[in-house]
Design an enzyme around this catalytic site. Structure first.
Site, PDB file in Angstrom:
ATOM      1  N   ASN A 119      64.975  45.769 137.649  1.00 14.44           N
ATOM      2  CA  ASN A 119      66.069  46.001 138.601  1.00 14.44           C
ATOM      3  C   ASN A 119      65.787  47.187 139.533  1.00 14.44           C
ATOM      4  OD1 ASN A 119      66.368  48.007 136.720  1.00 14.44           O
ATOM      5  ND2 ASN A 119      68.280  47.237 135.869  1.00 14.44           N
ATOM      6  N   ARG A 258      70.884  58.738 135.545  1.00 11.18           N
ATOM      7  CA  ARG A 258      71.782  58.808 134.389  1.00 11.18           C
ATOM      8  C   ARG A 258      72.768  59.946 134.615  1.00 11.18           C
ATOM      9  NH1 ARG A 258      70.773  54.355 133.644  1.00 11.18           N
ATOM     10  NH2 ARG A 258      69.655  53.388 131.921  1.00 11.18           N
ATOM     11  N   GLN A 287      79.800  56.073 129.072  1.00 11.96           N
ATOM     12  CA  GLN A 287      80.230  54.818 129.706  1.00 11.96           C
ATOM     13  C   GLN A 287      80.861  53.880 128.688  1.00 11.96           C
ATOM     14  OE1 GLN A 287      76.842  54.873 133.242  1.00 11.96           O
ATOM     15  NE2 GLN A 287      77.031  53.077 131.998  1.00 11.96           N
ATOM     16  N   HIS A 311      78.947  51.455 136.828  1.00 10.87           N
ATOM     17  CA  HIS A 311      77.497  51.253 136.702  1.00 10.87           C
ATOM     18  C   HIS A 311      77.147  49.782 137.005  1.00 10.87           C
ATOM     19  CE1 HIS A 311      73.753  52.138 133.987  1.00 10.87           C
ATOM     20  NE2 HIS A 311      73.425  51.613 135.148  1.00 10.87           N
TER      21      HIS A 311
END
Ligand code: NAI
Length: 361
Positions: A119, A258, A287, A311
């Site tokens: 990704n 992050r 998260q 995210h």
């Protein structure tokens, strides 16, 4: 027969209507039928917090754990040492395995692998979007339109061009390099990077990037800072109050790496004081982010400068296909005793296989 446990985010109605949401709990990475036909047990859950969660209850008997950075099941040192007795392989469906205690995984000789590269373009595109959103003051402009107002000066007083700015990436691996490469078209004053690993000379030349070896010097030169290093002992909390004091006043920061690389309170205070003009990204120090997380609502003194999202930069539908296929490949190789693609392996046989998670002996 092996037992595979996967922790994925709940997709709800969206996942039922959109089967390409492969990374959602409901669509099970597209590997459920295959695993069943091979006679393996496959448990999928989104319930990941606390000792009574499905994650922690099923962990002791799982041979393989699949997690994603988007809804991270935190495989802590304590869980690895005391609960994951059977675990041999932890796969990250995506990129970034910091939610696994990698040192504890090494102690227990658990292999950790991720779908490297799956990704990186998705994230690089998102970073370019976030940079433009901040520099051009997009979010307050859109909010103004929704409110029914029209006061151009209130937006334009803090809107700039990207052309002529110095843009730097902290961490210049697959994503950092791709971000800089995409920014060449904007005619920046300079593209710079800070990384303990230098780019190959040909790559530096291709994009005209310059390496700055001193972090404070790097920060003092950047109008825009994009953070693209993994989270590890050397980057956790790195962007704190002290470090922010070296950032050029009024710079914009984009962090899609992050959340825990940046100190939650230090970022909020730097934005509110105007030390930085904007902060954007999609990653949070925990998260899902709690409802009262200051990054949800923090603003610069002019009421803008916040480009935070949940995210999702690395989980576009295009990316989901790639990391679902990659997860299956890692699993298939492991089940058939075939060697993993070297680039996918983070730790194996008690050692780090990558140089990206910090400088080690
Ligand atoms: P990569 O391994 O290709 O590059 C990471 C680079 O960071 C390496 O060149 C490494 O030397 C450098 N680095 C490590 N520690 C550093 C430090 N202390 N200071 C400066 N540089 C340092 O990894 P890639 O594919 O570029 O991904 C980077 C990170 O982006 C991932 O580890 C992950 O945390 C995050 N990510 C976020 C996604 C999202 O959806 N928001 C999706 C994919 C990755």
């Amino acid at each position: 027969m092996v037992k595979v446990l996967a922790v994925l985010y709940r997709g709800g109605k969206a996942a039922v209507e959109e089967p390409r949401l492969l990374g959602a709990l409901e669509n099970k990475l597209g590997i459920a039928d295959w695993l069943k036909s091979e006679g393996h047990e496959f448990i999928v859950t989104d319930d990941k917090e606390g000792p009574d969660s499905v994650f922690q209850k099923e962990l002791p008997t799982a041979d393989v754990l699949i997690t994603t950075p988007f809804h991270p099941a935190y495989l802590t040192g304590d869980l690895i040492r005391n609960k994951a007795q059977n675990l041999k392989l932890a796969i990250t469906a995506g990129v970034g395995s910091d939610h696994v205690d990698l040192n504890a995984a090494n102690e227990k000789k658990i292999t950790v692998a991720e779908v490297t590269g799956s990704n990186v373009v998705s994230v690089a595109e998102h970073v370019v979007m976030d940079i433009l959103a901040l520099v051009r003051n997009f979010v307050p402009a859109h909010e103004m339109i929704e409110r029914g107002d029209w006061v151009v000066a209130d937006i334009a007083r803090n809107a700039f061009d990207l052309e002529g700015k110095v843009i730097g990436t902290l961490g210049c691996g697959r994503i950092g390099f791709r971000v800089l490469k995409r920014l060449v078209a904007f005619d920046p004053k300079e593209l710079i990077y800070y990384d303990y690993a230098a780019l190959p000379a040909a790559a530096e030349k291709e994009i005209g990037a310059r390496r700055v070896e001193d972090l404070h010097e790097f920060l003092g030169q950047c109008d825009v800072i994009t953070i693209n290093a993994p989270l590890h002992e050397g980057t956790r909390g790195l962007v704190n109050k002290e470090l922010l004091s070296h950032v050029k006043k009024g710079a914009w920061i984009v962090n899609t790496a992050r959340g825990a690389i940046c100190d939650r309170i230090a970022i909020k205070e730097a934005l509110e004081s105007g030390q930085i003009n904007g902060y954007a990204g999609d990653v949070w120090d925990v998260q899902p982010a709690p409802k009262d997380h200051p990054w949800r609502t923090m603003k610069n003194p002019l009421g803008g400068g916040n480009g935070m999202t949940p995210h999702y930069s690395g989980t576009t539908l295009d990316a989901q296909k790639r990391y679902a296929d990659g997860t299956k490949d890692i699993l298939q190789r492991w089940l058939t005793g075939k060697e993993q693609e070297p680039a996918n392996v983070i730790v194996i046989n008690g050692e780090y296989a990558t140089k990206a998670y910090g400088q080690r002996k």
